[in-house]
Design an enzyme around this catalytic site. Structure first.
Site, PDB file in Angstrom:
ATOM      1  N   ARG A   1       0.800  -1.223   0.000  1.00 31.79           N
ATOM      2  CA  ARG A   1       0.000   0.000   0.000  1.00 31.79           C
ATOM      3  C   ARG A   1       0.839   1.283   0.000  1.00 31.79           C
ATOM      4  NH1 ARG A   1      -3.661  -1.520   4.908  1.00 31.79           N
ATOM      5  NH2 ARG A   1      -2.016  -3.068   5.173  1.00 31.79           N
TER       6      ARG A   1
ATOM      7  N   ARG B   1      27.841  26.238   4.945  1.00 26.70           N
ATOM      8  CA  ARG B   1      27.977  24.889   4.398  1.00 26.70           C
ATOM      9  C   ARG B   1      29.001  24.074   5.179  1.00 26.70           C
ATOM     10  NH1 ARG B   1      29.383  26.131  -1.462  1.00 26.70           N
ATOM     11  NH2 ARG B   1      29.589  23.869  -1.539  1.00 26.70           N
TER      12      ARG B   1
END
Ligand code: UD1
Ligand code: MG
Length: 485
Positions: free
Chosen positions: A25, A353
């Site tokens: 599902r 970063r």
């Protein structure tokens, strides 16, 4: 690493996680147990809980998407190498076909043999807590088994638990095999069981496939124990949300929401202010001190830590970031694998970063991007800069529009600034380049050579002023236009 072999005398626990199911599902290429709930695969949450029970053995039964699931387990183990300390190695066992939950446990037999107690968990039930599983184990109290049960308003699809008057279990009937009367029972098998290993070993081979699904059901052990005069115990879960399983993507979102609320509440009770907890996302691996404050929509992912007094405003997304004491992140900063020093001031709209290390009281302003950049205490880059592969000393002032030119298209190079260096606005630092303490770069300079301490570097052609130039230019332009007409 080699798995611990359970001693024959001391009681020892084996945990078996069933994760061979298809998860049809979900309609996904990704095996169901690898779908993330609050940033981590469901199976990862189950492994996290399992390892806290300090088992001697830890087994995962795989089938559908076996290679991906096994790769994930190996990756999880390497991330938890410290915790496992070489004493425990999760082992995967293949279930070659879907023979049912009893068959699955049998496939993992080498993974639990030798232990005295076996705890069966499901890979698609990520919200269970350690406390619940300890309670489940304790409730067994020497019996062959104890089963975690819930009481649901709509028990459709679940195995129904038929209790004796003393809360021991007579039997479990699967929904598909149940009579209308049995389907009225709202006490359900949540799926988790604590079992005496010797009972499990001798009873498993007796489980048959005489049922609607032609599968070997693990809960059939319940009737066997009862028939032998030693009925198992039912442990009723107080908070039904813990057994929320995931069968489709709506339940995946629901599980995420339940876990998110649980984690947020835990941090609020521990002294963190969440301005809008409904939109705050804190992964289970993040850690907060008391007296931190998080704005709406803040996401703290991975191994992010936030020290006391820090204020992280609306919309910041931090992954594996250490935020120091009293640091202040203004709205909408994104940071990954970065260290933000005590009292630092970052954003709005800053991008830190990987490899960024900001010292105490550093200031990073709007539209500044840093990567592998270390800024010493008190350094400032207040506006519009790119600082990559840079080592910037304390108290440097990086002017607006400064760019470290760290990449020549093939290789990366480093920019090194001593302490107290002043970089005028709109300058480029062409790496590799080193500027000594208190060097001074005039605005608009392209620095292509090292600068000694205390020196000025400026690359500017002399400016010229021509009085009345604009009017003369205009006359010439109008004359050209008139000639054309
Ligand atoms: C099972 C229980 C049911 C219980 C329900 C709770 C059985 C027979 N039924 O039903 O009593 O109310 O869970 O959610 O146990 N799995 C395997 N191999 C298999 C079959 C299943 O590894 O051959 C794994 C699945 O990946 C899943 C778990 O076992 O993690 C449960 O399987 P599932 O098919 O969902 O069982 P249910 O029919 O829901
Ligand atoms: Mg199920």
């Amino acid at each position: 690493m080699s798995p611990l072999t359970a001693s024959t005398t001391a009681p020892s626990l084996a945990v078996v996680i069933l994760a061979a199911g298809l998860g049809k599902r979900m309609q996904s290429q990704l095996p169901k147990v690898l779908h993330p709930v609050l940033g981590q695969a469901m199976l990862g949450h189950v492994l996290d809980v399992a390892v806290q029970l300090k088992p001697a053995k830890l087994a995962v039964v795989t089938g559908h998407g076996r290679e991906q699931v096994e790769a994930y387990v190996a990756q999880w183990a390497s991330r938890h190498a410290d915790e496992l300390a070489g004493k425990l190695e999760p082992q995967c066992f293949e279930q070659p076909f879907q023979g049912g939950t009893g068959h699955a446990v049998e496939c993992a037999k080498p993974g639990w043999e030798g232990a005295s107690e076996v705890l069966v968990l499901y890979g698609d039930t990520p919200l269970l807590t350690v406390a619940t599983l300890q309670d489940l184990r304790n409730s067994r109290a020497g019996r062959p088994l104890s089963m975690l049960v819930g009481e649901l308003p709509d028990p459709t699809g679940y195995g129904r638990v038929i209790l004796n008057e003393d809360k021991t279990i007579a039997c479990v009937v699967e929904h598909k095999d149940a009579t209308e009367a049995q389907r009225q029972v709202r006490v359900i098998n949540a799926g988790m069981m604590a079992l005496d290993a010797a009972f499990l070993a001798r009873s498993l081979p007796r489980i048959d496939t005489n049922n609607a699904q032609k599968e070997r059901y693990l809960p059939d052990l319940v009737a066997m124990a009862a028939a032998a005069g030693e009925p198992g115990m039912a442990h009723l879960l107080p908070d039904q949300r813990e057994i929320q399983g995931v069968n489709n993507r709506a339940e995946l979102a629901l599980a995420t929401q339940i876990l998110r609320d649980r984690v947020n509440t835990q941090w609020m009770l521990a002294g963190a202010t969440l301005d809008d907890p409904a939109t705050t996302l804190i992964e289970t691996s993040a850690v907060l001190d008391a007296d931190v404050r998080l704005g709406a929509g803040v996401e703290l992912r991975g191994k992010t830590t936030v020290a006391r007094g820090a204020l992280i405003e609306r919309g910041c997304v931090l992954t594996d970031v250490q935020v120091g004491r009293d640091a202040h992140l203004l709205p909408y900063c994104v940071a990954t694998e970065a260290v933000i020093g005590a009292g630092a001031h970052v954003g709005p709209f800053a991008h830190l970063r990987a490899g960024t290390e900001l010292g105490a009281k550093v200031k990073i302003g709007n539209f500044v991007e840093t990567k592998k950049a270390r800024l010493g205490e008190g350094a400032k880059a207040s506006h519009l800069s790119y600082l990559g592969d840079a080592d910037i000393g304390a108290d440097c002032n990086i002017g607006a529009g400064t760019i470290t030119c760290n990449y020549d298209g093939v290789n990366k190079f480093k920019t090194v600034l001593g302490r107290g260096v002043f970089i005028g606005s709109d300058s480029q630092l062409v790496a590799p380049v080193t500027l000594g303490d208190e060097a001074y770069v005039g605005a608009g300079t392209t620095v292509t050579q090292d600068v000694p301490a205390g020196a000025l570097i400026v690359s500017r052609s002399p400016a010229v002023i021509k009085e009345g130039w604009t009017a003369k230019k205009r006359q010439r332009q109008l004359a050209v236009k008139a000639n054309k007409a």
